[in-house]
Design an enzyme around this catalytic site. Structure first.
Site, PDB file in Angstrom:
ATOM      1  N   ASP A   7      38.134   6.270   5.557  1.00 12.89           N
ATOM      2  CA  ASP A   7      38.406   7.005   4.327  1.00 12.89           C
ATOM      3  C   ASP A   7      37.461   6.473   3.251  1.00 12.89           C
ATOM      4  O   ASP A   7      36.928   5.361   3.366  1.00 12.89           O
ATOM      5  CB  ASP A   7      39.871   6.801   3.928  1.00 12.89           C
ATOM      6  CG  ASP A   7      40.207   7.444   2.601  1.00 12.89           C
ATOM      7  OD1 ASP A   7      39.915   8.640   2.424  1.00 12.89           O
ATOM      8  OD2 ASP A   7      40.752   6.737   1.724  1.00 12.89           O
ATOM      9  N   ASP A   9      37.735   7.186  -0.747  1.00  9.72           N
ATOM     10  CA  ASP A   9      38.238   6.881  -2.081  1.00  9.72           C
ATOM     11  C   ASP A   9      39.354   5.840  -2.042  1.00  9.72           C
ATOM     12  O   ASP A   9      40.328   5.967  -1.294  1.00  9.72           O
ATOM     13  CB  ASP A   9      38.730   8.161  -2.755  1.00  9.72           C
ATOM     14  CG  ASP A   9      37.611   9.178  -2.894  1.00  9.72           C
ATOM     15  OD1 ASP A   9      36.521   8.789  -3.337  1.00  9.72           O
ATOM     16  OD2 ASP A   9      37.828  10.353  -2.534  1.00  9.72           O
TER      17      ASP A   9
END
Length: 225
Positions: A7, A9
């Protein structure tokens, strides 16, 4: 390790690139400042709470791409990457990614943030594959709509499965790093789930299921797989 998924953010970045891009557009005078800032913050809070309407958010987030001149968009994006994104890259990220490269793993950045924002981030992180929400283009112009399934929650799993099928990969020997409970569907699909500076819901789930938890502020030790 055959497949390493990350991932973006609040996982590899100490912040959210989607939210930060909205704030950058406000500071650049590209959008209606107070109104856009307010809506941007509301969507971000809904994301963190797990109540985000992804269709409504993408209509908001992708509209500036449709409206603003393409050369100006790319110029602003270049500034955004240098001024906002590079400083957000967590210091342990480069050695972690290199450790997976050394193992011969296939690396992919998997993010709900649209590919206009995240394609150059994948490049500077030297992650060769990007699975992201796609900003639709027709005749060389952004339409303001997503193309295909948004890379969000269950849609993230669907997008990753489609990408894996194209590359002859499976979840059999896989790891996924994420900070967010919105990524629980993909965390549940991989063979090794790692919660990075997790939100409270993800932390509770990770603790219950015995998943690895990394605390990177201050930078965590023994991060390398």
């Amino acid at each position: 390790m055959a497949l390493a998924l990350f991932d973006l953010d609040n996982t590899l970045l100490a912040g959210d690139s989607d939210y930060s891009w909205g704030r950058f557009l406000v500071s650049a005078g590209a959008v209606d400042g107070p109104r856009y800032e307010h809506a941007n913050a509301q969507f971000y809070e809904a994301y963190k709470a797990g109540t985000l309407d992804i269709a409504e958010f993408l209509a908001f987030a992708l509209e500036p791409l449709r409206r603003l001149p393409r050369p100006q968009l790319f110029a602003w994006r270049a500034r955004f990457i240098e001024e906002c994104v590079r400083p957000m890259i967590k210091p342990w990220v480069a050695p972690l990614l290199q450790s997976y490269r050394a193992q011969g793993a296939t690396l992919a950045l998997v993010t709900a943030t649209n590919d206009f924002v995240t394609a150059p981030i994948a490049e500077i992180l030297d992650i060769p594959h990007l699975v992201a929400t796609v900003a639709e283009q027709r005749d060389g112009r952004f339409t303001g709509r997503p193309h295909g399934i948004p890379c969000f929650r269950e849609g993230k799993v669907m997008r990753v499965r489609s990408w894996m099928a194209d590359h002859g990969l499976t979840f059999t020997d896989s790891v996924f790093y994420s900070d967010s409970h919105n990524d629980l569907p993909l965390l549940e699909a991989v063979s090794r789930a790692i919660a990075v500076d997790p939100d409270p819901v993800l932390l509770a789930t990770a603790t219950e299921r015995g998943w690895e938890v990394l605390r990177t502020d201050p930078p965590a030790q023994a991060l390398l797989a």
